[in-house]
Design a protein around this motif. Structure first.
Motif, PDB file in Angstrom:
ATOM      1  N   ALA A 337       0.557  -1.482  -0.297  1.00  0.00           N
ATOM      2  CA  ALA A 337       0.345   0.395   0.141  1.00  0.00           C
ATOM      3  C   ALA A 337       1.343   1.361  -0.377  1.00  0.00           C
ATOM      4  O   ALA A 337       0.645   2.196  -0.816  1.00  0.00           O
ATOM      5  CB  ALA A 337      -0.962   0.052   0.989  1.00  0.00           C
ATOM      6  N   PHE A 338       1.713   1.197   0.901  1.00  0.00           N
ATOM      7  CA  PHE A 338       2.601   2.474   0.642  1.00  0.00           C
ATOM      8  C   PHE A 338       3.691   2.456  -0.957  1.00  0.00           C
ATOM      9  O   PHE A 338       3.374   3.006  -0.803  1.00  0.00           O
ATOM     10  CB  PHE A 338       4.062   2.061   1.753  1.00  0.00           C
ATOM     11  CG  PHE A 338       4.493   3.309   1.760  1.00  0.00           C
ATOM     12  CD1 PHE A 338       5.728   3.860   1.649  1.00  0.00           C
ATOM     13  CD2 PHE A 338       5.042   3.871   3.352  1.00  0.00           C
ATOM     14  CE1 PHE A 338       6.797   4.218   1.509  1.00  0.00           C
ATOM     15  CE2 PHE A 338       5.867   5.369   3.407  1.00  0.00           C
ATOM     16  CZ  PHE A 338       6.851   5.299   2.454  1.00  0.00           C
ATOM     17  N   VAL A 450       6.960   3.130  11.550  1.00  0.00           N
ATOM     18  CA  VAL A 450       5.702   2.014  11.494  1.00  0.00           C
ATOM     19  C   VAL A 450       4.735   2.428  10.170  1.00  0.00           C
ATOM     20  O   VAL A 450       4.664   3.723   9.823  1.00  0.00           O
ATOM     21  CB  VAL A 450       5.062   2.805  12.907  1.00  0.00           C
ATOM     22  CG1 VAL A 450       3.975   1.939  12.802  1.00  0.00           C
ATOM     23  CG2 VAL A 450       5.566   2.247  13.992  1.00  0.00           C
ATOM     24  N   PRO A 451       4.571   1.516   9.406  1.00  0.00           N
ATOM     25  CA  PRO A 451       4.070   1.276   8.946  1.00  0.00           C
ATOM     26  C   PRO A 451       2.251   2.083   8.713  1.00  0.00           C
ATOM     27  O   PRO A 451       1.289   0.897   8.247  1.00  0.00           O
ATOM     28  CB  PRO A 451       4.489   0.590   7.607  1.00  0.00           C
ATOM     29  CG  PRO A 451       4.456  -1.174   8.879  1.00  0.00           C
ATOM     30  CD  PRO A 451       4.981  -0.399   9.627  1.00  0.00           C
ATOM     31  N   GLU A 452       1.891   2.539   9.652  1.00  0.00           N
ATOM     32  CA  GLU A 452       0.114   2.963   9.593  1.00  0.00           C
ATOM     33  C   GLU A 452       0.055   4.258   9.977  1.00  0.00           C
ATOM     34  O   GLU A 452       1.376   5.441  10.227  1.00  0.00           O
ATOM     35  CB  GLU A 452      -0.045   1.262  10.898  1.00  0.00           C
ATOM     36  CG  GLU A 452       0.535   2.635  12.228  1.00  0.00           C
ATOM     37  CD  GLU A 452       0.100   1.304  13.061  1.00  0.00           C
ATOM     38  OE1 GLU A 452      -0.710   0.127  13.136  1.00  0.00           O
ATOM     39  OE2 GLU A 452       0.445   2.178  14.433  1.00  0.00           O
ATOM     40  N   GLY A 453      -1.298   4.451   9.694  1.00  0.00           N
ATOM     41  CA  GLY A 453      -0.998   6.216  10.410  1.00  0.00           C
ATOM     42  C   GLY A 453      -1.563   6.847   8.914  1.00  0.00           C
ATOM     43  O   GLY A 453      -1.396   7.096   7.652  1.00  0.00           O
ATOM     44  N   ASN A 454      -0.691   7.929   9.591  1.00  0.00           N
ATOM     45  CA  ASN A 454      -0.873   9.031   8.402  1.00  0.00           C
ATOM     46  C   ASN A 454       0.569   9.907   8.686  1.00  0.00           C
ATOM     47  O   ASN A 454       1.642  10.332   8.865  1.00  0.00           O
ATOM     48  CB  ASN A 454      -2.005  10.534   8.764  1.00  0.00           C
ATOM     49  CG  ASN A 454      -2.565  11.013   8.948  1.00  0.00           C
ATOM     50  OD1 ASN A 454      -3.379   9.675   7.990  1.00  0.00           O
ATOM     51  ND2 ASN A 454      -3.596  10.787  10.356  1.00  0.00           N
ATOM     52  N   GLU A 476       1.747  25.205  11.251  1.00  0.00           N
ATOM     53  CA  GLU A 476       1.325  26.931  10.166  1.00  0.00           C
ATOM     54  C   GLU A 476       0.039  26.109  10.015  1.00  0.00           C
ATOM     55  O   GLU A 476      -1.243  26.871  10.287  1.00  0.00           O
ATOM     56  CB  GLU A 476       1.732  27.259   8.942  1.00  0.00           C
ATOM     57  CG  GLU A 476       2.746  28.369   9.317  1.00  0.00           C
ATOM     58  CD  GLU A 476       3.702  28.997   8.150  1.00  0.00           C
ATOM     59  OE1 GLU A 476       2.344  28.874   7.017  1.00  0.00           O
ATOM     60  OE2 GLU A 476       4.502  29.855   8.146  1.00  0.00           O
ATOM     61  N   HIS A 477      -0.678  25.126   9.550  1.00  0.00           N
ATOM     62  CA  HIS A 477      -1.125  24.077   8.822  1.00  0.00           C
ATOM     63  C   HIS A 477      -1.997  23.550  10.118  1.00  0.00           C
ATOM     64  O   HIS A 477      -3.269  22.786   9.765  1.00  0.00           O
ATOM     65  CB  HIS A 477      -2.099  23.437   8.353  1.00  0.00           C
ATOM     66  CG  HIS A 477      -1.162  24.089   6.507  1.00  0.00           C
ATOM     67  ND1 HIS A 477      -2.669  24.969   5.892  1.00  0.00           N
ATOM     68  CD2 HIS A 477      -0.339  24.383   6.329  1.00  0.00           C
ATOM     69  CE1 HIS A 477      -1.610  25.348   4.814  1.00  0.00           C
ATOM     70  NE2 HIS A 477      -0.472  25.360   4.609  1.00  0.00           N
ATOM     71  N   ASN A 478      -1.625  23.619  11.612  1.00  0.00           N
ATOM     72  CA  ASN A 478      -2.111  22.780  12.529  1.00  0.00           C
ATOM     73  C   ASN A 478      -2.270  21.386  12.072  1.00  0.00           C
ATOM     74  O   ASN A 478      -3.068  20.727  13.522  1.00  0.00           O
ATOM     75  CB  ASN A 478      -4.018  22.997  12.720  1.00  0.00           C
ATOM     76  CG  ASN A 478      -4.070  22.716  13.984  1.00  0.00           C
ATOM     77  OD1 ASN A 478      -2.894  22.797  14.881  1.00  0.00           O
ATOM     78  ND2 ASN A 478      -5.107  22.201  14.618  1.00  0.00           N
ATOM     79  N   VAL A 479      -0.930  21.021  11.847  1.00  0.00           N
ATOM     80  CA  VAL A 479      -0.391  19.144  11.636  1.00  0.00           C
ATOM     81  C   VAL A 479       0.850  19.408  12.461  1.00  0.00           C
ATOM     82  O   VAL A 479       1.681  19.145  12.106  1.00  0.00           O
ATOM     83  CB  VAL A 479       0.352  19.044  10.447  1.00  0.00           C
ATOM     84  CG1 VAL A 479       0.066  17.683  10.278  1.00  0.00           C
ATOM     85  CG2 VAL A 479      -1.064  19.755   8.790  1.00  0.00           C
ATOM     86  N   ASN A 480       0.243  17.962  14.178  1.00  0.00           N
ATOM     87  CA  ASN A 480       1.675  17.469  14.847  1.00  0.00           C
ATOM     88  C   ASN A 480       2.294  16.536  14.153  1.00  0.00           C
ATOM     89  O   ASN A 480       1.471  15.879  13.520  1.00  0.00           O
ATOM     90  CB  ASN A 480       0.930  17.532  16.114  1.00  0.00           C
ATOM     91  CG  ASN A 480       2.341  17.603  17.032  1.00  0.00           C
ATOM     92  OD1 ASN A 480       2.679  18.435  16.981  1.00  0.00           O
ATOM     93  ND2 ASN A 480       1.881  15.772  17.871  1.00  0.00           N
ATOM     94  N   ILE A 481       3.513  16.484  13.936  1.00  0.00           N
ATOM     95  CA  ILE A 481       4.703  15.554  13.998  1.00  0.00           C
ATOM     96  C   ILE A 481       4.938  14.333  14.786  1.00  0.00           C
ATOM     97  O   ILE A 481       5.511  15.461  16.132  1.00  0.00           O
ATOM     98  CB  ILE A 481       5.944  16.714  13.230  1.00  0.00           C
ATOM     99  CG1 ILE A 481       5.693  17.379  12.619  1.00  0.00           C
ATOM    100  CG2 ILE A 481       6.975  15.182  13.066  1.00  0.00           C
ATOM    101  CD1 ILE A 481       7.008  17.411  11.988  1.00  0.00           C
ATOM    102  N   THR A 500       5.904  10.946  10.513  1.00  0.00           N
ATOM    103  CA  THR A 500       3.951  10.712  10.569  1.00  0.00           C
ATOM    104  C   THR A 500       3.253  11.520  11.810  1.00  0.00           C
ATOM    105  O   THR A 500       3.875  12.131  12.642  1.00  0.00           O
ATOM    106  CB  THR A 500       4.785   9.267  11.958  1.00  0.00           C
ATOM    107  OG1 THR A 500       5.471   8.422  11.032  1.00  0.00           O
ATOM    108  CG2 THR A 500       2.644   8.913  12.249  1.00  0.00           C
ATOM    109  N   VAL A 501       2.031  11.802  11.086  1.00  0.00           N
ATOM    110  CA  VAL A 501       1.516  13.505  11.437  1.00  0.00           C
ATOM    111  C   VAL A 501      -0.038  12.902  11.939  1.00  0.00           C
ATOM    112  O   VAL A 501       0.010  11.791  11.933  1.00  0.00           O
ATOM    113  CB  VAL A 501       1.644  13.846  10.516  1.00  0.00           C
ATOM    114  CG1 VAL A 501       2.999  14.682   9.541  1.00  0.00           C
ATOM    115  CG2 VAL A 501       0.525  13.622   9.187  1.00  0.00           C
ATOM    116  N   ASP A 502      -0.372  13.408  13.124  1.00  0.00           N
ATOM    117  CA  ASP A 502      -1.504  13.412  13.562  1.00  0.00           C
ATOM    118  C   ASP A 502      -2.838  12.976  12.866  1.00  0.00           C
ATOM    119  O   ASP A 502      -3.809  13.476  13.702  1.00  0.00           O
ATOM    120  CB  ASP A 502      -1.860  14.565  15.298  1.00  0.00           C
ATOM    121  CG  ASP A 502      -0.603  13.332  15.713  1.00  0.00           C
ATOM    122  OD1 ASP A 502      -0.046  12.456  15.964  1.00  0.00           O
ATOM    123  OD2 ASP A 502       0.173  14.592  16.426  1.00  0.00           O
TER     124      ASP A 502
END
Length: 527
Positions: A337-338, A450-454, A476-481, A500-502
């Motif tokens: 998938a990746f 880890v091969p999962e999430g965003n 700035e886009h409120n995306v946490n690493i 990997t982001v939230d």
């Protein structure tokens, strides 16, 4: 004597193979209550359904002799596949039975749309003779754009060419060479949208194709173009289509499917430029017979000790083998998938390499799952653990696996490599004791992800400040690493950054990341 239960209405001509078999007792009853169904399945070896019967875990566990479930059609949403697999029950479907009927229905809708046939007949029913009101257009020399060039799309193309239309097609598995062999032009989605006088869609409904034909897509089309959907409701964004017809951008539409059915009160049905049918694509005597026949033959094969043509669930393997393989299932699928979400071009070959403790194991089920992970990006649930190889072969994709004693320092290693008409990419993963699945190599870069999430995958030049700019922009886009891994070959050279982001990175943020100096490629994906 083998007992077969058919619990939904089916064509008797279609089940003739079962009725004529001397060692088969066929029971047909489409009026069973849930309790009656539980009692009926307790003594049968095969169960055939359409979409009415819900084959739940409870039903399967009340059928100790059940060997196979046949779905006379394509979708298997009404069958608990996990329960079937756990109980060693094969599930089959009939993916080819309605190909001709759907293609022919598409052409019927195309002709009706071009010549205003339903509208004109409706006027005659009102005792009104209005020839001038229903001036149509000829198909000859018009461009038909086909989005989705699988079985049905190819059949539509052949019929359209018979009307001397010009055919241009888009499909993620179609390239110039394959298109030339099929006698059609190959185009990107944008090119198909821009050139089509008539646009018809023939794709599965998955996350990637939901609302594929939306306001932005329609804005690329010719003013006066027409849209057809005889595939799945939801591929065409209905509100956008309504507005486009109201404004005159789109001259008309022919719809056999809607996002929510039945759709008798849909606003599109109030527009005189729209013609519609109540999901009749597979509603022919022949199609109903074909799907029943296909399933019947698979039932006979299993009951007589043969192999099936259209399996849906994972083939059974020994418990000992399953114990060794099962920890790798998620890893293999996620590696595929990746890779599918970062590779460019039309897929031509998939190579899967195994090393370490997997040397003495039959890894074919893992390869199937890796291929499924790759193909699912474009095909969704239509591709599964069993039909992955056949689906790949139908698309002209070569599959190979190899084993090696070289482990590159890991106890076990699974490497998936894809080749397209543009590039070759690879990804390797392992199972770390107590830590689970890990991606340990992407192309020639060493990483630990880890091969999962965003995930955000960035190819860049290794220069000071790159990581800081990426972090600032995401903030700035409120995306946490959550995590960050950087791999490079040498100082100041090419590098890869995997974050990997939230939450998913979408829209403008993705585009802005690509504009940062020294960043060459950005892929945002969810696994």
């Amino acid at each position: 004597m083998h007992r077969v239960l058919i619990s939904d209405p089916l064509s008797e001509d279609g089940i003739k193979p079962l009725l004529e078999a001397e060692d088969i007792e066929t029971i047909m009853d489409s009026s069973l209550s849930h309790e009656q169904l539980l009692e009926a399945v307790s003594s049968v070896e095969a169960l055939i359904v359409r979409s009415q019967t819900q084959v739940t875990r409870e039903v399967i566990e009340h059928a100790p002799y059940l060997k196979i479930i046949g779905r006379a059609g394509v979708g298997v949403d009404n069958i608990d596949l996990d329960a079937a697999t756990e109980n060693g029950v094969i599930v089959v479907n009939a993916p080819d039975g309605n190909t001709i009927s759907t293609a022919e229905h598409t052409m019927a809708m195309l002709m009706s749309l071009a010549r205003n046939i339903p509208q004109a007949y409706h006027q005659l029913q009102q005792k009104r003779w209005e020839r001038k009101k229903f001036v149509g257009v000829e198909l000859k020399d018009k461009v038909i754009g086909i989005v989705g060039f699988g079985r049905i799309g190819r059949e539509v193309a052949q019929r359209a060419k018979g009307h001397r239309m010009k055919v241009i097609a888009f499909d993620p598995f179609l390239n110039e060479e394959k298109a030339e062999k099929a006698g059609v032009l190959h185009g990107s989605l944008e090119e198909v949208l821009q050139q089509a006088d008539f646009l018809t869609v023939h794709t599965p409904l998955i996350e990637k194709t939901k609302h594929l034909i939306n306001e932005e897509a329609i804005s690329m089309m010719k003013t006066g173009a027409r849209i057809l959907n005889c595939a799945r409701g939801g591929i065409v964004e209905e509100n956008a289509l309504y507005e486009a017809i109201q404004s005159g951008k789109i001259a008309g539409a022919a719809l056999d499917v809607f996002e929510e059915e039945p759709a008798t009160d849909h606003p599109l049905l109030t527009l005189p430029e729209v013609i519609a049918t109540p999901h009749l694509g597979a509603s022919t005597i022949e199609a109903q017979e074909n799907v029943a026949t296909d399933v019947s033959y698979d039932i006979l094969e299993v009951l007589h000790g043969g192999t099936v043509r259209n399996p849906v669930n994972l083939p059974s393997v020994s418990s000992e083998m399953m114990e060794k393989l099962s920890p790798y299932f998620n890893l293999s699928e996620r590696l595929g998938a990746f890779l599918s979400k970062v590779v460019e071009g039309t897929l031509e070959r998939v190579n899967v390499y195994y090393s370490g403790e997997l040397l003495d194991v039959d890894t074919m089920p893992l390869t199937r799952i890796a291929v499924k992970g790759i193909l699912a990006r474009h095909l969704g649930s239509r591709v599964n653990d069993v039909n992955a190889f056949k689906t790949a072969a139908d698309k002209g994709i070569t599959i190979a696996e190899q084993k090696s004693t070289r482990t590159k320092g890991f106890t076990n290693l699974v490497t998936v490599e894809v080749e397209t008409d543009q590039e070759k990419r690879s990804i390797a993963g392992t199972l770390l004791n107590g830590l689970g699945a890990r991606i340990v190599q992407f192309d020639h870069y060493s990483i630990d992800v880890v091969p999962e999430g965003n995930l955000v995958v960035i190819h860049h030049t290794d220069q000071p400040g790159a990581i800081g700019q990426v972090g600032s922009l995401l903030a700035e886009h409120n995306v946490n690493i959550a995590t960050m891994q950087v791999g490079r070959t040498n100082e100041g050279g090419e590098a890869v950054m995997v974050l990997t982001v939230d939450k998913p990175v979408e829209g403008n943020c993705n585009e802005e990341l690509a504009q940062i100096a020294n960043i060459k490629q950005v892929h945002c994906l969810t696994i």
